[in-house]
Scaffold this active site. Sequence first.
Site, PDB file in Angstrom:
ATOM      1  N   ILE A  34       0.824  -1.127   0.059  1.00 16.77           N
ATOM      2  CA  ILE A  34       0.014   0.027  -0.025  1.00 16.77           C
ATOM      3  C   ILE A  34       0.780   1.180  -0.125  1.00 16.77           C
ATOM      4  O   ILE A  34       0.636   2.148  -0.718  1.00 16.77           O
ATOM      5  CB  ILE A  34      -0.824   0.078   1.234  1.00 16.77           C
ATOM      6  CG1 ILE A  34      -1.847  -1.104   1.147  1.00 16.77           C
ATOM      7  CG2 ILE A  34      -1.827   1.343   1.365  1.00 16.77           C
ATOM      8  CD1 ILE A  34      -2.816  -1.271   2.244  1.00 16.77           C
ATOM      9  N   ALA A  35       1.771   1.398   0.827  1.00 17.51           N
ATOM     10  CA  ALA A  35       2.708   2.502   0.968  1.00 17.51           C
ATOM     11  C   ALA A  35       4.033   1.927   1.493  1.00 17.51           C
ATOM     12  O   ALA A  35       4.261   1.011   2.261  1.00 17.51           O
ATOM     13  CB  ALA A  35       2.104   3.571   1.806  1.00 17.51           C
ATOM     14  N   GLY A  78       7.503   3.641   3.705  1.00 16.33           N
ATOM     15  CA  GLY A  78       8.031   4.974   4.469  1.00 16.33           C
ATOM     16  C   GLY A  78       9.251   4.774   5.284  1.00 16.33           C
ATOM     17  O   GLY A  78       9.990   3.804   4.537  1.00 16.33           O
ATOM     18  N   GLY A  79       9.742   5.783   5.706  1.00 14.48           N
ATOM     19  CA  GLY A  79      11.240   5.675   5.888  1.00 14.48           C
ATOM     20  C   GLY A  79      11.452   4.776   6.955  1.00 14.48           C
ATOM     21  O   GLY A  79      12.781   4.426   6.901  1.00 14.48           O
ATOM     22  N   MET A  80      10.720   3.993   7.813  1.00 17.16           N
ATOM     23  CA  MET A  80      10.943   3.097   8.639  1.00 17.16           C
ATOM     24  C   MET A  80      10.054   1.918   8.690  1.00 17.16           C
ATOM     25  O   MET A  80      10.234   0.845   9.336  1.00 17.16           O
ATOM     26  CB  MET A  80      10.850   3.580  10.179  1.00 17.16           C
ATOM     27  CG  MET A  80      11.935   4.584  10.598  1.00 17.16           C
ATOM     28  SD  MET A  80      11.688   5.337  12.130  1.00 17.16           S
ATOM     29  CE  MET A  80      10.160   6.247  11.687  1.00 17.16           C
ATOM     30  N   VAL A 105       3.813  -0.684   4.405  1.00 17.80           N
ATOM     31  CA  VAL A 105       2.323  -0.823   4.885  1.00 17.80           C
ATOM     32  C   VAL A 105       2.002  -1.814   3.672  1.00 17.80           C
ATOM     33  O   VAL A 105       2.111  -1.477   2.434  1.00 17.80           O
ATOM     34  CB  VAL A 105       1.404   0.215   5.006  1.00 17.80           C
ATOM     35  CG1 VAL A 105      -0.002  -0.344   5.345  1.00 17.80           C
ATOM     36  CG2 VAL A 105       2.164   1.012   5.957  1.00 17.80           C
ATOM     37  N   LYS A 117       1.648  -3.190   8.613  1.00 16.69           N
ATOM     38  CA  LYS A 117       2.752  -2.442   9.002  1.00 16.69           C
ATOM     39  C   LYS A 117       3.928  -3.088   9.475  1.00 16.69           C
ATOM     40  O   LYS A 117       4.215  -3.626  10.516  1.00 16.69           O
ATOM     41  CB  LYS A 117       2.720  -0.983   9.786  1.00 16.69           C
ATOM     42  CG  LYS A 117       3.912  -0.199   9.897  1.00 16.69           C
ATOM     43  CD  LYS A 117       3.676   1.046  10.634  1.00 16.69           C
ATOM     44  CE  LYS A 117       2.823   1.977   9.936  1.00 16.69           C
ATOM     45  NZ  LYS A 117       3.178   2.797   8.873  1.00 16.69           N
ATOM     46  N   ASP A 152       4.129  12.626  14.905  1.00 11.60           N
ATOM     47  CA  ASP A 152       4.498  12.706  13.330  1.00 11.60           C
ATOM     48  C   ASP A 152       3.294  12.910  12.696  1.00 11.60           C
ATOM     49  O   ASP A 152       2.961  12.313  11.877  1.00 11.60           O
ATOM     50  CB  ASP A 152       5.241  11.176  12.796  1.00 11.60           C
ATOM     51  CG  ASP A 152       5.752  11.445  11.783  1.00 11.60           C
ATOM     52  OD1 ASP A 152       6.292  12.545  11.153  1.00 11.60           O
ATOM     53  OD2 ASP A 152       6.113  10.348  10.959  1.00 11.60           O
TER      54      ASP A 152
END
Length: 652
Positions: free
Chosen positions: A12-13, A15-17, A20, A35, A133
């Site tokens: 789905i996505a 990110g930096g860490m 997902v 996640k 965040d």
Amino acid sequence: MLERRYRVDSVIARGGMSVVYRGLDTRLDRPVALKVMDSHYSANPSFVERFELEARSAARLHHPSVVAVYDQGVDREVDGDRVYLVMQLVEGCTLREVLLEQGVLPLPMAVSVLRPTLSALAAAHHAGMVHRDIKPENVLVGLDGSVRVADFGLVRATASAGSTTGNVILGTVAYLSPEQVTTGDADARTDVYSAGVVLYELLTGRPPFAGDTALSVAYQHVNADVPPPSEITPELPPAIDDLVLRATRRDPAGRPDDAAAFLRELERISAELGLRPVPVPVPVSEQRTEMVSADPGGPPTERIAPITEASVPDAYGPSGGPRGTRAMPRPPEPEETTHEIAAVRPSPAELHEQERRRGGRRFALITLAILVVAGLLGGTAWWMGSGRYIQVPRVVGETEEVAQQVLRGADLSAEITRQLDDEVPAGTVISSSPKQGARILSGQSVDLVVSLGRPKVPDIAKGTELEQAEQALRDASLRPERDSSADQYDTEVPEGAVLSVDPGPGTQLPISSTVRIVVSKGPPPVPVPDVTGASKDEAFAALAAAGFEPYEAGRQFDSNVEGDHVITTDPAPETVVKLSGKPRVGVVLSNAVTVPDLNGKRTEDAKQELAALGLTLEVHSFFERPDSLILGQLPLAGSKVEPGSTVGVTAL
């Protein structure tokens, strides 16, 4: 599969860490979002422990604008552990995608996005949690236009892990508060700052600060004030400028105390500007993640790989600011010095010892793998048979706390619903679904209905509006009843407002019992005081003291009432009048003139005296002369006559 329960499907996505994925809970057969953390954090025991604690904290947040956390765990494989979080799957997009399509949001739409965002943050702040965040990537917009905040607790866990030190700034640089950059501190006002920056971006289409490097953007937050959004969007009202500037002040003490305070200010300004809620559109976008399937006939899956810098999207997007959650070095203080650590090449003996140890570890891993496979084959056969089914234990009649303990001991969870009951004491389980003895899969939830006991008469204060009191009783599962014959006069409670309820507040009653509402008839009626014959000043004072507003209603002649004294009132004396407000009472005064005693006075003097009273003198004399003396008069002295009357005298 993660821990043989969660099937991992498409990305789905990223990110930096973490990454997902769309997934499926095969035990409960429901779609979820998974996640999966970067292996750099998964290998850190301190992070894993802290992450588990924060995941439990996030799971306790029950709010319609918070993405729900269902589960967390660690999938242990030969090639490394994978720490993961199971969350509610929101079909839709991120707020970032809305911004990329819309550019700048209209003010009503921006407020409609910020309102549920602040509501979710307010619930977290009330629970002692700080998001740390807040950014458009962590705000999800559902296909139904709903707005939800994701990643509660995750950033807090990362900031507390062993990989984060005093020299590291963690967060998304475009939305970092000054205190996060300078000291790493974060509280509810930190989220307020980030939410203010998000509001700025919604209204202008870009973050307030941009730069060539992440640190340059971070330090602009420390050294510069966020500009008013009206510099880019001139049509914005001044109240919105002031709201953004208050939320993004560099000094945390100047910001709203928490998201709830920020939300109250937003609601007040929205009401003043007449802003109505509007739906948030979901952009129509193409599938952006390629899905790979190992089996042409099976569901699309993707191999979970460690996240590298190359796999993370460009930190600077078209919005003009860094968007990814980053770990950046915080430069040392001016007097602090740094030292380089030289690499030391191992000796040949050390190299031989290292090779020997690696060989031993390989042998141990192969032996362990054989044992694990044998155990899995046996365990799987048992699990696929009857091992994964559990009988629902008896919980009906137990207290809620005991019932939950019993279910946890049977590897089951509880979903609680509460309802009023006339027979079952409060806090006791009324029923369970599935019922006692039913066989269900291990780990599933059992729906428990817990008694609230009998309803209580709510605390309805004197002066409450009748409609509000009736609704409060209905909400308590009681039936309001209005008996106008029981209404009473009261000098303090306005007419039509509630005076009392019977039975009184706090009384326990069976469901749907009748509660009588006693309504105030306002102040009791009072009679108009009898001020007949009193002077004007005395009458006005008496009427005002009785609660009336006196006024002069004209003058009349009355031979029995002295001038400037009261003949009657309107309403008449002793008339009962309701004191609604301050009723007016007209006062009718006498205009009678009292005839003075003129006997023995010179006619010229008598003439002047009568003229001062509005009367005329008529002289009857045998010898007319100015200094003649008065021997008699008609009307007699003390008589009351109308103004302008003639007084006849006999003079000699």
